[in-house]
Structures are given as C-alpha cells and as structure tokens.
Design a protein around this motif. Structure first.
Motif, PDB file in Angstrom:
ATOM      1  N   PHE B 288       1.019  -1.092   0.578  1.00 46.36           N
ATOM      2  CA  PHE B 288      -0.068  -0.019   0.342  1.00 46.36           C
ATOM      3  C   PHE B 288       0.691   0.625   0.198  1.00 46.36           C
ATOM      4  O   PHE B 288       0.533   1.972  -1.054  1.00 46.36           O
ATOM      5  N   VAL B 382      -1.481   9.747  12.068  1.00 46.59           N
ATOM      6  CA  VAL B 382      -2.507   8.898  12.070  1.00 46.59           C
ATOM      7  C   VAL B 382      -2.800   8.266  13.453  1.00 46.59           C
ATOM      8  O   VAL B 382      -1.292   7.662  13.181  1.00 46.59           O
ATOM      9  N   TYR B 394      -9.114  -5.371  14.110  1.00 45.50           N
ATOM     10  CA  TYR B 394      -8.385  -4.928  12.770  1.00 45.50           C
ATOM     11  C   TYR B 394      -9.018  -4.447  11.758  1.00 45.50           C
ATOM     12  O   TYR B 394      -9.611  -5.253  11.129  1.00 45.50           O
ATOM     13  N   GLU B 397     -10.318  -1.080   5.684  1.00 44.71           N
ATOM     14  CA  GLU B 397     -10.607  -0.048   5.371  1.00 44.71           C
ATOM     15  C   GLU B 397     -10.170   1.258   5.985  1.00 44.71           C
ATOM     16  O   GLU B 397      -9.771   2.211   6.077  1.00 44.71           O
ATOM     17  N   GLN B 398     -10.320   1.052   7.503  1.00 44.21           N
ATOM     18  CA  GLN B 398     -10.597   2.384   8.193  1.00 44.21           C
ATOM     19  C   GLN B 398      -9.057   2.516   8.451  1.00 44.21           C
ATOM     20  O   GLN B 398      -8.704   3.425   8.097  1.00 44.21           O
ATOM     21  N   LYS B 400      -7.161   1.247   5.616  1.00 41.11           N
ATOM     22  CA  LYS B 400      -6.292   2.222   4.479  1.00 41.11           C
ATOM     23  C   LYS B 400      -6.734   3.597   4.372  1.00 41.11           C
ATOM     24  O   LYS B 400      -5.845   4.685   3.818  1.00 41.11           O
ATOM     25  N   THR B 401      -8.064   3.922   4.875  1.00 42.61           N
ATOM     26  CA  THR B 401      -8.801   5.547   4.754  1.00 42.61           C
ATOM     27  C   THR B 401      -7.562   6.045   5.046  1.00 42.61           C
ATOM     28  O   THR B 401      -6.933   7.425   4.836  1.00 42.61           O
ATOM     29  N   GLN B 402      -7.203   6.253   6.450  1.00 43.49           N
ATOM     30  CA  GLN B 402      -6.040   6.475   6.858  1.00 43.49           C
ATOM     31  C   GLN B 402      -4.773   6.467   6.467  1.00 43.49           C
ATOM     32  O   GLN B 402      -3.961   8.430   6.030  1.00 43.49           O
ATOM     33  N   GLU B 404      -4.186   6.823   3.176  1.00 42.24           N
ATOM     34  CA  GLU B 404      -4.415   7.443   2.256  1.00 42.24           C
ATOM     35  C   GLU B 404      -4.965   8.976   2.592  1.00 42.24           C
ATOM     36  O   GLU B 404      -4.385   9.592   1.730  1.00 42.24           O
ATOM     37  N   ALA B 405      -6.154   9.021   3.624  1.00 38.47           N
ATOM     38  CA  ALA B 405      -5.985  10.774   3.792  1.00 38.47           C
ATOM     39  C   ALA B 405      -4.870  11.570   4.039  1.00 38.47           C
ATOM     40  O   ALA B 405      -4.556  12.424   4.027  1.00 38.47           O
ATOM     41  N   LEU B 406      -3.931  10.704   4.837  1.00 37.38           N
ATOM     42  CA  LEU B 406      -2.070  11.641   5.548  1.00 37.38           C
ATOM     43  C   LEU B 406      -2.022  11.863   4.292  1.00 37.38           C
ATOM     44  O   LEU B 406      -1.815  12.572   3.925  1.00 37.38           O
TER      45      LEU B 406
END
Lengths: 273, 414
Positions: B288, B382, B394, B397-398, B400-402, B404-406
């Motif tokens: 990722f 994050v 764990y 999605e939560q 990975k979203t964090q 990605e948002a960073l």
C-alpha cells in the motif's frame, strides 16, 4: 493530484460539461452531477446494498435521466469506502478529502467538520484556505455512528424516519452510558421496563451519538456537521450545539457533502487541463 | 476503477541467506529437542539471551513464534483456544496465539522448517522489561512442562537509569547464575559471557547501521523489510552468524545507496511507524505504501533490538543497562524526546501510531503523545486501531483510508 489521477486526467476530453462525484458509503451511495458553473444539476441517493459497482451505476443512470439523459460527463471522481468499486470513475480520493472540499465550498472559512456517517465518524479541521490541518476517525466501534441509530430504531420498533420527530417532542432524555451498541440496547430494555416514554429514549440515543463525537476531539472553532445522520435527524445538530455551547453549521444537503466534494475535485482536475 | 494486482515490493537479495540462517537455527533447536544434545532455554525477546548462551543453551524465543503465528495468519484461529481456558482476548495476542498453538498442536514451524512442534524447554527465562504478560506467558509453560521459570523483574516507566536501578538489576542477573549452572550442568565462565556479550554488541552495532541507513533519501530499506530482517538480531544475537548476516545485508543496502536505489520507487513521502506491526497485514501495508510512493523508513519496533550498553566493560552491568535502556521501559518524557529525535533524524513527513488493542505497552498514542509531537514538530500523524496478531481487532478499510488521507494531506500541502 496523485500520479494515478494525473494519468487519468490526461485522457479527459475538455469539451464536456458535467462533472460527477460519487460517494459510496457503508450505508448509502450518493451521486452528484455538477455543471461547469458549479451548480448541482442532479443528485441521487440509494442504499449501497451489496454490489457497490452496480449501485453506483444505477445512481449514475438515475442522475443522467434527471438531466435529460445526458451522458456528457467530463470526469468522475469517486470517494467513500466503496470508492475503488466505481468502474466509471477517473480517479478516487478518500472521503476525508472530499468532505473537506464539499464543506469548504459552502463555508469557506477555517472550520472543524464533524461527519457522522453510517459506519464511522470523522473530525476534519480545515484552515482559512480550505487546506486540511488534520483529521481523526472514530475507533472501529459502531457507537456514535448511523449504525447505532439504526440499531436503536430496531430495538424500539420504529422506522429510522420516525426518530427525529419523536426526539423533537421532548427536552428530557435518558442517559445511555455504554460505549457498546449491544449493551446500549440492553440499557434501553431497562428504560422501557421502567415505562420511560419512547421519545426520551430516542433523544437519549441522539445524545449518546453526540457524546461519542465530543469524546473524539475538543471541536475548537466553527463546527460544521455533515453526513446522512444529520440529514435525516436534524435534531442531532441542535443537541451538538447545546453540548458545545456554540452554533453548529449544517450545509445544504449534508448527506451529499462527500459527493459534492468529489464532483468539485472532478471539475478542478478538468480545469487544470 | 478496477483494482489492479501489481507488486511494488522490491526484494532484498539477502533475504535468501537469512531464511537459510533461520532454518539452521531452528534445525539445531529441533535436533537438540529430539536428541537431548543441548539444553534449551526459552527467553523473552529482550531477555538475557547472552547469559543463556554463555551456558551453551540453545535459546528459543516464543515472541518470535508469536510473530510467525501472526504473519502466517494462524493466530485468529488459535487465540480462541487460549481464551477458552481463561486467557482473556484483551491480553497480549502473542501470548494467546502461542498458548492456542500449544493447545491445538499447530505451529507454523512445521510448514516453514519441517518441525513437529516447538522445542521443549529446560528452563524459561523472562525479563518483565516489556510487560507483565511475558511472565504470565512463561508461567503457563512452567505449569505445563514442569520446568522452572526464572528471570528479571524490571521496573517500568524509568526516566534516567540511576545507580539504584542498576544495583538491583545487576543483582537479579547475577542471581540467575547458580540456577542456570544447576539446570545446564555447566560452571559459569565470565570469559565466555564476555565473548557472547561482545558478539551481541557487534551484532547490535551492525543492526543499528542497517536501520540508520534509512536516513538516506531515498531509503534503501522500509520498516516492513526491517521487521523481517530483524530475525537474526532477535534470535541469534550473541552468535557470530548474526554478525556475518548483517555485514552482508549492510553491504547490499550500501550498494543501493551508492546506486541511488530506493526501497520504494519514486519515494515522495517518508513515514515513521510507532508501535507493533500488524503481522498479518505486513505485505498489504508494504504494498500500500509503496504504491503511494511512500516509504515507512523507521520505527520504534525495529530499533528496540539495539542494545548499545552491551559495550560496557562489566558484562553484568552491560546486560542490566542494555535491557533497561529500551524505549518500552522508559518514561513518557523519554519517549517523547526519543520520537522527536527520530522524526528529525529520518526526516519524516508523518507519523503512524498503531494502537494495538492487546499490547498497551507498545501503543504510545494513549497519553496524548501524538498530539504533543504534532504540535511541537508540525508533523502530522494518524492513529490506526488494530492489533499485532488478532486480526479480529483490525479494520482494513479504516486503516487504509487513514493512510491514504494522510498521503493526500501531504500532497495537498506540497
């Protein structure tokens, strides 16, 4: 723009007129078509269901019908948990980014956004230029999210749509102290046994949602509330306002903020060509 | 947008020899367990391994087994077996997955190294410098195998290490000697201990160089690589084969630096990972970040096997200091200063805190530290919720979203 977006952007024909933002959330999929004047030409919401790709496509078809069958879409940006499932999207961005863009469009000032979604909550802080300062997401528990409200409605035998009108009928509210959605449902049983009016339990459930939110962040500055929960339960905004002792802004159609942000990004990316 | 399956992970050549070295380590252990050719000591991962090697014990580390249970994703199936006999799902998931593995007679060592099971211990030696759980973990096996569990009870939350701390810790290390003499059947030899400690110290210096090479831009190694290549520094420190391995790895990484080769192609953003890895998602996380042209260059975790005080002339004082100077043992103020220096040294753009549900001692987001550091350094962070081994805790999605948002946030600022 990420490398992936840049690559896709290079393929965008410049003559088209509509810009699509689609937010595939855990509970609902929202789609907005903007024109080049940033006016909303169509907006659609549907339950996300189990096939995100199909739901997004159905939203697009419905939105296209609303604008006279036009498929003249210059660019599409997807967001939300199902963002990678939108086959017709040119790029994808997180809902954290898109909610920020969508909110700043309506309220172009330094703001603290609280998004209460179907399955998670976010707190996003923007500076005066709309740039993100930081963000937080709730822990993975459903407490304080739309899922919590749905569970409470189920326990009380109400349609979700009946909850807000009921909550408005009273200023009294029971205290639901458990972090856990399942335990909170057990607490509700105890209140029902005592004969507490349902309206007070509903208002208590709303207050519990807000309590979980204020535990996430100090919520400094001007607070803006978005998401499907406040769209259908505007009382939540009043409760938050009372809790923090300040006015809480709610943009128009708060459920669509992410989709709007995605559409605005699609437009900006096209303008950069 | 259809998701593409494409690998972004760059292989490290030395990984092959490392696997061979680890296979030799386990083969020797297996042989000894079957034939009785050598005594086996189980040791906590930052326990007094050098002292045990000085008595010629082969040293087995249950935490290494725990990590294997996590990375092989066997843990989630095995943890419930430990829960069922009273080991709570809220305690260390290394412990519960390892105990579950024992109860179910199912170990990743079979598939990886052809071993029938874990090697039975002659002694269990702990150091509570990390947590209470390691002692309780060894307590389980003490009852199961009817072998002694002995060790060091280290105080926690230490700021400066004082003579008073050291006096007690040196005394505790020395008090192990007669017990180990009895169990091993060998006389203690201070010169042998000095040799082992010296080797462990050389290993530590090499491992530190391996980690510090990530200060280069682009970094030739990621945190995710580090969690794999730290194997010999954990299980073979004090054995000269570990030194030879890190010389080889270091040479390969130096070659990358000379040639301008990064572990992540087009490295744009650099991150620091605070907390345990999510072992069952290591590959996904590595992919990722690499896909986002981001390199997680450094971590507290990998640095936790650097024991610089082993260079002390008195080996007992060296052991006492080395196993107390660790990040996990230290005060919040020490941790904050340490992280500040790491963020600066490695020139990172953001910090990722892993709040591991079952490992509070390795979750340093819980006392406001991320907020303080972001304020003092202006570096965003994050916090992801997860666990080292229990993937039920764990949310992919939560997380990975964090992440990605960073990356988006940094991109927006650039």
């Amino acid at each position: 723009m990420s490398g992936e977006e840049q690559e896709k952007a290079s393929k965008v024909p410049s003559v088209r007129k509509l810009f699509c933002g689609v937010d595939v959330g855990a509970s609902a999929t929202k789609l907005i078509l903007l024109d080049s004047e940033r006016k909303v030409r169509a907006k659609v919401v549907r339950p996300s269901g189990v096939d995100y790709a199909a739901t997004a496509k159905e939203c697009l078809d419905q939105a296209a019908a609303e604008v006279g069958g036009s498929r003249d879409i210059a660019r599409t940006v997807s967001t939300g948990y199902g963002r990678r499932n939108v086959n017709f999207a040119d790029a994808s961005l997180t809902e954290i980014h898109c909610h920020g863009v969508g909110c700043y469009h309506h309220i172009p000032r330094p703001i603290t956004i609280v998004d209460i979604g179907g399955q998670d909550n976010k707190v996003i802080r923007l500076d005066a230029s709309g740039q993100r300062l930081d963000f937080k997401m709730n822990r993975k528990c459903a407490a304080g999210t739309g899922a919590f409200i749905e569970e409470m409605a189920l326990r009380l035998g109400l349609d979700v749509g009946e909850m807000d009108p009921l909550a408005r009928t009273t200023e009294e509210a029971v205290r639901l102290s458990s972090f856990c959605t399942v335990f909170a449902k057990t607490e509700i049983l105890a209140h029902l046994r005592k004969g507490i009016p349902v309206a007070e339990i509903v208002r208590g459930a709303f207050m519990s949602v807000i309590q979980r939110v204020v535990e996430m962040d100090p919520l400094d500055g001007e607070v803006v509330l978005t998401g499907g929960v406040v769209e259908y339960n505007p009382t939540i905004a009043d409760i938050l306002s009372k809790k923090i002792g300040r006015r809480v802004e709610v943009p128009p159609h708060p459920q669509y903020t992410g989709a709007l942000g995605a559409a605005l990004v699609a437009l900006r990316q096209s303008e950069k060509k | 947008m259809a998701e593409e399956k494409k690998t972004f992970i760059k292989k490290i050549r030395s990984a092959g020899p490392m696997r061979d070295l680890m296979a030799d380590y386990f083969k020797e252990m297996d042989e000894a367990a079957k034939t009785g050719s050598a005594k086996i000591a189980w040791c906590t991962s930052v326990g007094p391994a050098e002292l045990l090697r000085a008595f010629d014990f082969l040293v087995y580390f249950p935490e290494n087994h725990g990590a294997m249970l996590g990375s092989s994703r066997m843990a989630a199936d095995l943890i419930p077996a430990a829960n069922a006999i009273g080991y709570s799902p809220d305690i260390c998931s290394y412990l519960t997955s390892d105990v579950g593995s024992y109860l179910r007679k199912n170990t990743p060592l079979t598939k990886a190294f052809g071993m029938e099971g874990v090697p039975k211990p002659d002694v269990l030696v702990y150091n509570t410098n990390q947590c209470r759980d390691v002692k309780e973990w060894f307590g389980f096996y003490e009852r199961e195998f009817n072998v002694p569990a002995i060790g060091i009870d280290t105080m926690r939350g230490i700021g400066d290490i004082t003579p008073n701390h050291l006096q007690g810790l040196i005394g505790q290390h020395k008090a192990l000697v007669p017990k180990l003499e009895q169990i091993s059947g060998k006389r203690f030899d201070i010169d042998r201990l000095k040799e082992v400690v010296a080797s462990s110290y050389r290993c530590t210096k090499l491992w530190k160089k391996v980690l510090r090479i990530a200060e280069n831009k682009p970094s030739p190694i990621t945190f995710f690589d580090g969690t794999i290549h730290m194997g010999p520094a954990v299980v073979l420190r004090g054995d000269e084969r570990a030194e030879r391995y890190y010389e080889m790895l270091l040479a390969e990484l130096e070659e990358r630096v000379q040639n301008g080769v990064g572990a992540v192609d087009g490295e744009t953003y650099r991150f620091y990972w605070e907390g345990m890895p999510v072992w069952g998602k290591l590959r996904e996380h590595a992919e990722f970040f690499a896909e986002k042209k981001s390199c997680v260059v450094a971590s507290t975790y990998c640095n936790s096997w650097i024991f610089e005080d082993l260079g002390h002339e008195d080996p007992f004082e060296g052991l006492a200091r080395a196993y107390t100077e660790l990040f996990i043992v230290r005060s919040e103020n020490f941790k904050e200063q340490y992280l500040e220096s790491m963020v600066r040294d490695y020139n990172v753009n953001g910090v990722i805190y892993h709040d591991a549900k079952t490992c509070p001692n390795n979750s340093n987001n819980r006392y406001g530290l991320p907020q303080r550091l972001t304020k003092s350094l202006g570096v965003p962070h994050v916090v992801i919720n997860g666990d080292l081994n229990d993937l039920r805790l764990y949310s992919e999605e939560q997380a990975k979203t964090q992440f990605e948002a960073l990356v988006e946030q940094l991109h927006e600022r650039a």
